[in-house]
Design a protein around this motif. Structure first.
Motif, short mmCIF file in Angstrom:
data_model
loop_
_atom_site.label_atom_id
_atom_site.label_comp_id
_atom_site.label_asym_id
_atom_site.label_seq_id
_atom_site.Cartn_x
_atom_site.Cartn_y
_atom_site.Cartn_z
N SER A 140 -9.64 1.79 69.81
CA SER A 140 -8.50 2.69 69.79
C SER A 140 -7.39 2.05 70.62
O SER A 140 -7.43 0.85 70.93
N THR A 141 -6.39 2.84 70.97
CA THR A 141 -5.35 2.38 71.89
C THR A 141 -5.14 3.43 72.96
O THR A 141 -5.31 4.63 72.72
N SER A 142 -4.76 2.98 74.12
CA SER A 142 -4.37 3.86 75.21
C SER A 142 -2.97 3.43 75.60
O SER A 142 -2.77 2.35 76.16
N GLY A 143 -1.98 4.27 75.27
CA GLY A 143 -0.60 3.80 75.36
C GLY A 143 -0.42 2.70 74.34
O GLY A 143 -0.67 2.89 73.15
N ASP A 144 -0.05 1.52 74.80
CA ASP A 144 0.11 0.37 73.90
C ASP A 144 -1.04 -0.64 74.04
O ASP A 144 -0.98 -1.73 73.46
N VAL A 145 -2.07 -0.28 74.79
CA VAL A 145 -3.13 -1.23 75.09
C VAL A 145 -4.34 -0.98 74.20
O VAL A 145 -4.87 0.14 74.17
N PRO A 146 -4.81 -1.97 73.46
CA PRO A 146 -6.05 -1.81 72.69
C PRO A 146 -7.23 -1.59 73.63
O PRO A 146 -7.35 -2.29 74.65
N VAL A 147 -8.07 -0.63 73.29
CA VAL A 147 -9.21 -0.31 74.14
C VAL A 147 -10.47 -0.16 73.29
O VAL A 147 -10.40 0.02 72.07
N VAL A 148 -11.59 -0.21 73.97
CA VAL A 148 -12.89 0.09 73.37
C VAL A 148 -13.43 1.33 74.07
O VAL A 148 -13.52 1.36 75.31
N GLU A 149 -13.76 2.34 73.28
CA GLU A 149 -14.30 3.59 73.81
C GLU A 149 -15.77 3.71 73.42
O GLU A 149 -16.13 3.43 72.27
N GLN A 150 -16.57 4.14 74.36
CA GLN A 150 -17.99 4.36 74.07
C GLN A 150 -18.41 5.75 74.55
O GLN A 150 -17.98 6.20 75.61
N HIS A 151 -19.24 6.39 73.72
CA HIS A 151 -19.87 7.64 74.13
C HIS A 151 -21.27 7.29 74.63
O HIS A 151 -22.08 6.74 73.89
N ILE A 152 -21.52 7.58 75.89
CA ILE A 152 -22.77 7.21 76.54
C ILE A 152 -23.44 8.51 77.00
O ILE A 152 -22.83 9.31 77.71
#
Length: 482
Positions: A140-152
């Motif tokens: 996904s993105t957070s603001g303009d930064v590409p991110v990786v999100e994980q549900h743990i």
């Protein structure tokens, strides 16, 4: 919310997808669980705790309604009926605490024990283990930064009481392109993977308003600011650890350990349980190569600000804390007669946050007689001191924007001043002000004290710590030497 796992390897969403892909089969309803475990309302549980403590009447707490007969006091001239607070650097035997060794070996354990026995309760010696697994990963993105999100998800071993299941919902968001290990802030709150209630969806759709009914762009969220600074962000869902009501005390992690039975007076309350869950989340984070295990912090606002402070005080592995608008049971002293009071927390609406023993200090009639806040052996300045010498940032807003006087911002500032000598003793630095806590006056709004390891800043917003997040990041990084 409590829910059962359908498999160890697949999420609930995938289970539904598999079910819908075979329409020819009609799933049979799950058999009803036959349980002999007690199911009590909040009122019934509260009454049972009063019975265990032989309390026949509690003093009513002050009202937030200024027109009520028992309206809360907001007059500073009447705010300090107990001006002398428990000493921090004097041991129980009356001797002075003058060295780091004295603090760590003698005084700190004494204060921890007092908070466990009288205020927050103690974590049982044998709490079942938690097994963590990654349920979902997405980009996904957070603001303009590409991110990786994980549900743990952390599954608590419930073999001692199969009728109660506990699955701790936690998310981890990291910048997609990172080099080296990153600091992380763990924040109490619902994760992006948890179901969103309808009322929250309506609130989220509302957006921001410029005062003329025109929708405007939202400001950067705390997550966006942290990610932009190269940090990681963890969200941990408190209700997946322990429900936020008295009726839930025979369920959740507290109920699981008690095998569904009611609490005893020194058993832990929800604040301590949420802190325990955060510590188990920290256990997992230390196994991740991308995370700097020595730079993991804890954050919360309001009741979760209380929980964040308790978590940091009790688990010395948390390197920093952002404690937002926490009020009584957090940074606000119990001995202040200003807004929220111990009686407020002892009522059936919030008593589950605390140990049962805490009710004694609001007793009007009991086998031990009437007791009040001055009978407590500890107070909030000592809780703040338990965080020393780690980075501790106390945040409040202003009443005009919704951070109500009820929270007693002035009292919290006094507590920070009173806690400062412990930071100084431990080769760190407290607030560094010349006043003592009895005469301390808050600095102007938006003029923070950010020079030491203990920081204070009152922003000009409401019941949130969001306006202080960028100041928190810069302050931490200065201390990190990054």
């Amino acid at each position: 919310m409590l829910f059962r796992r359908f498999t160890a390897a697949f999420s609930v969403a995938l289970w539904f997808a598999a079910t819908l892909s075979t329409p020819a089969q009609t799933p049979k309803p799950a058999p009803a669980i036959q349980s002999s475990l007690p199911v009590m309302t909040t009122t019934e549980d509260h009454r049972d705790m009063m019975r265990q403590l032989a309390i026949t009447a509690l003093r009513p707490g002050p009202s937030g309604n200024p027109d009520a007969d028992n309206a809360a006091n907001y007059d500073e001239a009447l705010a300090n009926p107990f001006p002398d607070w428990p000493a921090i650097l004097v041991a129980n035997d009356g001797t002075d605490v003058a060295t780091e060794e004295d603090w760590r070996q003698r005084r700190r354990p004494e204060i921890v024990e007092a908070f466990q026995q009288h205020v927050y309760g103690r974590v049982p010696e044998r709490v079942p283990v938690v097994t963590w697994d990654v349920r979902e990963t997405r980009e996904s993105t957070s603001g303009d930064v590409p991110v990786v999100e994980q549900h743990i998800v952390g599954t608590v071993d419930n073999r001692t009481c199969p009728d109660i299941s506990v699955e701790i919902s936690m998310s981890l968001t990291l910048p997609k392109d990172i080099s080296g290990k990153v600091p992380v802030l763990m924040m109490f709150g619902r994760t992006a993977f948890d179901p969103v209630p309808e009322w929250m969806k309506r609130f989220q759709r509302r957006g921001s308003d410029d005062g003329n009914g025109n929708q405007t762009d939202r400001p950067a969220s705390p997550t966006d600011e942290l990610i932009a600074a190269g940090w990681g962000v963890v969200r941990i869902h408190p209700a997946s650890i322990q429900e936020d009501n008295g009726a839930g005390l025979t369920r959740g992690i507290i109920g699981l350990v008690n095998q569904g039975q009611v609490r005893k007076p020194d058993d832990w309350g929800s604040l301590r349980a949420w802190g325990w869950g955060a510590s188990r989340g920290l256990d997992y984070l230390t196994t991740r190569d991308e995370i700097d295990a020595d730079r993991v912090g804890i954050e919360g606002v309001s009741r979760y600000g209380k929980a964040a402070l308790v978590a940091m005080a009790m688990d010395q592995r948390f390197a920093m804390g952002l404690i937002g608008s926490s009020g009584a049971g957090g940074t606000t002293p119990f001995r202040r007669n200003f807004g929220e009071a111990p009686e407020s927390l002892a009522s059936s609406g919030e008593y589950h946050w605390m140990a049962g023993n805490f009710l004694q200090y609001s007793a009007q009639e009991s086998s031990r007689g009437a007791m009040d806040a001055n009978d407590l052996p500890v107070d909030s300045h000592q809780l703040i001191a338990l965080c020393a010498p780690r980075l501790t940032f106390i945040s409040y807003g202003i009443p005009e924007k919704g951070d109500a006087k009820w929270l007693d911002q002035q009292g919290s500032y006094m507590a920070a001043v009173a806690a400062s000598p412990v930071f100084d003793l431990l080769s760190a630095r407290g607030l560094g002000v010349d006043q003592d806590y009895q005469s301390a006056t808050m600095p102007p709004v938006n003029q923070g004290i950010l020079t030491g390891h203990l920081a204070w800043r009152q922003h000009d917003g409401g019941h949130t710590d969001a306006p202080n997040v960028r100041h928190f990041i810069a302050w931490c990084e200065e201390h990190f030497g990054r």
